[in-house]
Design an enzyme around this catalytic site. Structure first.
Site, PDB file in Angstrom:
ATOM      1  N   LYS A 265       0.840  -1.196   0.000  1.00  0.00           N
ATOM      2  CA  LYS A 265       0.000   0.000   0.000  1.00  0.00           C
ATOM      3  C   LYS A 265       0.878   1.249   0.000  1.00  0.00           C
ATOM      4  CE  LYS A 265      -3.830  -1.841   2.843  1.00  0.00           C
ATOM      5  NZ  LYS A 265      -4.954  -1.703   1.923  1.00  0.00           N
ATOM      6  N   ARG A 339     -10.367 -11.506   2.390  1.00  0.00           N
ATOM      7  CA  ARG A 339     -11.297 -12.514   1.873  1.00  0.00           C
ATOM      8  C   ARG A 339     -10.670 -13.901   1.899  1.00  0.00           C
ATOM      9  NH1 ARG A 339     -11.700  -9.039  -3.469  1.00  0.00           N
ATOM     10  NH2 ARG A 339     -11.461  -7.479  -1.815  1.00  0.00           N
TER      11      ARG A 339
HETATM   12  N1  BES Z   1      -7.951  -3.795   4.843  1.00  0.00           N
HETATM   13  C1  BES Z   1      -8.215  -3.377   3.521  1.00  0.00           C
HETATM   14  C2  BES Z   1      -9.527  -2.616   3.372  1.00  0.00           C
HETATM   15  C3  BES Z   1      -9.645  -1.301   4.085  1.00  0.00           C
HETATM   16  C4  BES Z   1      -9.442  -0.115   3.389  1.00  0.00           C
HETATM   17  C5  BES Z   1     -10.010  -1.225   5.409  1.00  0.00           C
HETATM   18  C6  BES Z   1      -9.592   1.092   4.027  1.00  0.00           C
HETATM   19  C7  BES Z   1     -10.148  -0.013   6.062  1.00  0.00           C
HETATM   20  C8  BES Z   1      -9.940   1.146   5.365  1.00  0.00           C
HETATM   21  C9  BES Z   1      -8.254  -4.575   2.579  1.00  0.00           C
HETATM   22  O1  BES Z   1      -7.460  -5.647   2.930  1.00  0.00           O
HETATM   23  C10 BES Z   1      -7.784  -4.123   1.251  1.00  0.00           C
HETATM   24  O2  BES Z   1      -6.651  -3.752   1.151  1.00  0.00           O
HETATM   25  N2  BES Z   1      -8.655  -4.149   0.261  1.00  0.00           N
HETATM   26  C11 BES Z   1      -8.331  -3.718  -1.064  1.00  0.00           C
HETATM   27  C12 BES Z   1      -8.843  -4.764  -2.045  1.00  0.00           C
HETATM   28  C13 BES Z   1      -8.381  -4.571  -3.440  1.00  0.00           C
HETATM   29  C14 BES Z   1      -6.891  -4.841  -3.546  1.00  0.00           C
HETATM   30  C15 BES Z   1      -9.139  -5.513  -4.345  1.00  0.00           C
HETATM   31  C16 BES Z   1      -9.011  -2.365  -1.293  1.00  0.00           C
HETATM   32  O3  BES Z   1     -10.131  -2.187  -0.823  1.00  0.00           O
HETATM   33  O4  BES Z   1      -8.391  -1.516  -1.902  1.00  0.00           O
HETATM   34 MN    MN Z   2      -5.463  -5.454   2.196  1.00  0.00          MN
END
Ligand code: BES
Ligand code: MN
Ligand code: ZN
Length: 488
Positions: A265, A339
């Site tokens: 990230k 997931r």
């Molecule tokens: N933990 C994150 C989701 C999240 C984002 C929680 C902001 C709290 C605040 C999750 O694991 C994630 O990174 N999801 C990605 C999925 C994508 C790569 C398909 C997302 O939502 O960007």
């Molecule tokens: Mn994630």
């Protein structure tokens, strides 16, 4: 904090600490309950142009000669739009003020009869408003001041106050766990915390990474592989006396830190990812409360704990995993890790044939984009369950909004050329994609609901019953849902 009730005396109120009079806009004060000094101070406060009993406003005066050292008026806004949530958030604001000013004892008078459900709300607000996570501050601003010790509600319903305190304490417990940063909280420490719940009357079992792999949970195993701290699966059971109880299972996402893994990230998005374990912390709190309330339900908690880190042992894009239920998943993005750990935990929870499975997860940024920071996403094929959860949410002041999980076009886009499924796809409909993915891992029998709490798990600013940091949104809603099942 002690939360109690006191019968409303015949004559004027007397006591010590602060007297808090809650008041509706455009309404007069209960002058008969006040000494002449208090009545005239109160009148002056009420007529302050900036106050006007606006919702959440607090107007303050010193009050010599009545026993109470101060008098606060707490605005509730219009009587017409009043409900439990208004009382809860105003009570939280009162407690925040009390904390800032070092008031240790508060006596509260409402402009209506505090029945059972209003007493629950007042207690929830008081307990949650007094919450802060400051254990790592070596110099606390409030160090020099006494902290709030007692909240007394005139005419309050004792049972309601006690339930409100239990609900709020559960939420505070989950907040304390979720607020711990990644260098202090990891799959090992959290599984230790879970084991401590055996003293509360719960059965707790922890699987290490070896057992996780032996049991075929390659989703959870792979996500945890890149971290120096290995993954854990925790299984907790509240089993009351007697047979024939309804069986409910909660499943929680417990990513103790989500760096994104190899699909790392950017910095701004990594901030606050210590709270990516909120689903799991919530499940621990719900199970603890089930035992405390001795619910006549068989309640199970399954939490999947891992740290998602980049490194030479990390799982990669293009990897193909074989999940617990036998389905194979191709990795498109290592940041779609929640997931994967939930999939295995859901398959495991399904093996116990519960009547209902509810999973909670900070799953997708897309859900936060869709619903903002105040409403969680609810996904379920079951209309009755949707309604019951939304109702429990309404009673708790935690809004849930139902979104679809069953879009076939999205499901088509989830098929991989080399495996059964792929773990991520288009950014469009990202929350639906994730929910639909999870459904592939829930067994046939149970009614299933998925709560995406990504937008609501962490607050940058204080508001309503929330302090800065982890909110533990969903804890009170789920306990209320259990109480509604137990009442029948
Ligand atoms: N933990 C994150 C989701 C999240 C984002 C929680 C902001 C709290 C605040 C999750 O694991 C994630 O990174 N999801 C990605 C999925 C994508 C790569 C398909 C997302 O939502 O960007
Ligand atoms: Mn994630
Ligand atoms: Zn995550």
């Amino acid at each position: 904090m002690k939360i109690t009730s006191m019968p409303l005396p015949e004559g004027p109120l007397s006591g010590d600490g602060a007297l808090i009079i809650y008041v509706f806009s455009e309404e007069s004060l209960p002058s008969a309950k006040l000494s002449p000094e208090a009545a005239s101070s109160a009148e002056r406060l009420l007529n302050e142009p900036s106050f006007k009993a606006k919702k959440g406003k607090i107007s303050k005066a010193l009050l010599p000669g009545t026993g109470f050292s101060r008098l606060w008026l707490a605005g509730l806004g219009d009587r017409k739009s009043f409900d439990g949530e208004v009382l809860r958030s105003v009570s939280a604001a009162v407690l925040r003020s009390a904390k800032a000013e070092g008031v240790s004892r508060l006596s509260a008078l409402l402009p209506l009869n505090p029945d059972f459900s209003l007493s629950v709300a007042a207690a929830e607000g008081a307990e949650l408003g007094g919450y802060s996570f400051d254990k790592y501050k070596t110099k606390k601003e409030e160090d020099a001041l006494p902290s709030p010790e007692e909240f007394i509600l005139y005419g309050g319903d004792e049972k309601g106050l006690s339930l409100g305190k239990t609900l709020a304490s559960a939420q505070a417990y989950a907040r304390d766990l979720a607020n711990e940063p990644g260098n202090r909280s990891n799959p090992l420490t959290l599984s230790e915390t879970a084991l401590q719940l055996t003293t509360a009357g719960l059965q707790v079992e922890v699987w290490d990474e070896k057992k996780i792999l032996e049991e075929g949970m390659e989703g959870l195993y792979s996500v945890g592989k890149g971290s120096a701290t290995p993954p854990r699966l925790v299984h907790i059971l509240w089993k009351p006396e007697g047979e024939e109880n309804k069986k409910i299972a909660f499943v929680g996402k417990g990513i103790t830190f989500d760096s994104g893994g190899l699909n790392i990230k950017p910095g701004d998005f990594m901030r606050s990812m210590k709270a990516d374990k909120t689903g799991a912390c919530n499940v621990l709190a719900i199970l603890r409360a089930a035992a405390e309330l001795k619910l006549p339900l068989e309640v199970r908690g399954v939490i999947a704990l891992a740290e998602n880190m980049p490194g030479s042992r990390s799982f990669r894009p293009d990897d193909i995993l074989r999940m617990k239920n036998g389905k194979t998943v191709e990795i498109d993005n290592t940041d779609a890790e929640g997931r994967l750990v939930l999939a295995d935990a859901l398959s495991f929870a399904s093996e116990f044939s519960p009547d209902v499975i509810i999973d909670m997860a900070t799953l997708t940024g897309a859900c936060a984009v869709a619903l903002g920071n105040n409403i969680a996403g609810l996904f379920t094929p079951d209309d009755t369950l949707a309604e019951k959860l939304a109702d429990s949410g309404k009673e708790s002041g935690e809004r849930l909004w139902r979104l679809p999980h069953d879009d076939e076009r999205i499901f088509e886009s989830m098929k991989s050329p080399v495996a059964d499924l792929v773990n991520a796809g288009s950014r469009y409909g990202g929350a639906i994609f994730a929910a639909r993915f999870l459904k592939e891992f829930v067994g046939e029998g149970p009614a299933w609901a998925h709560l995406d709490i990504a937008g609501v798990d962490f607050n940058k600013e204080e508001r309503s019953v929330y302090s800065k940091g982890a909110s533990a949104f969903g804890v009170r809603t789920c306990i209320r849902y259990l109480l509604s099942l137990a009442a029948r």
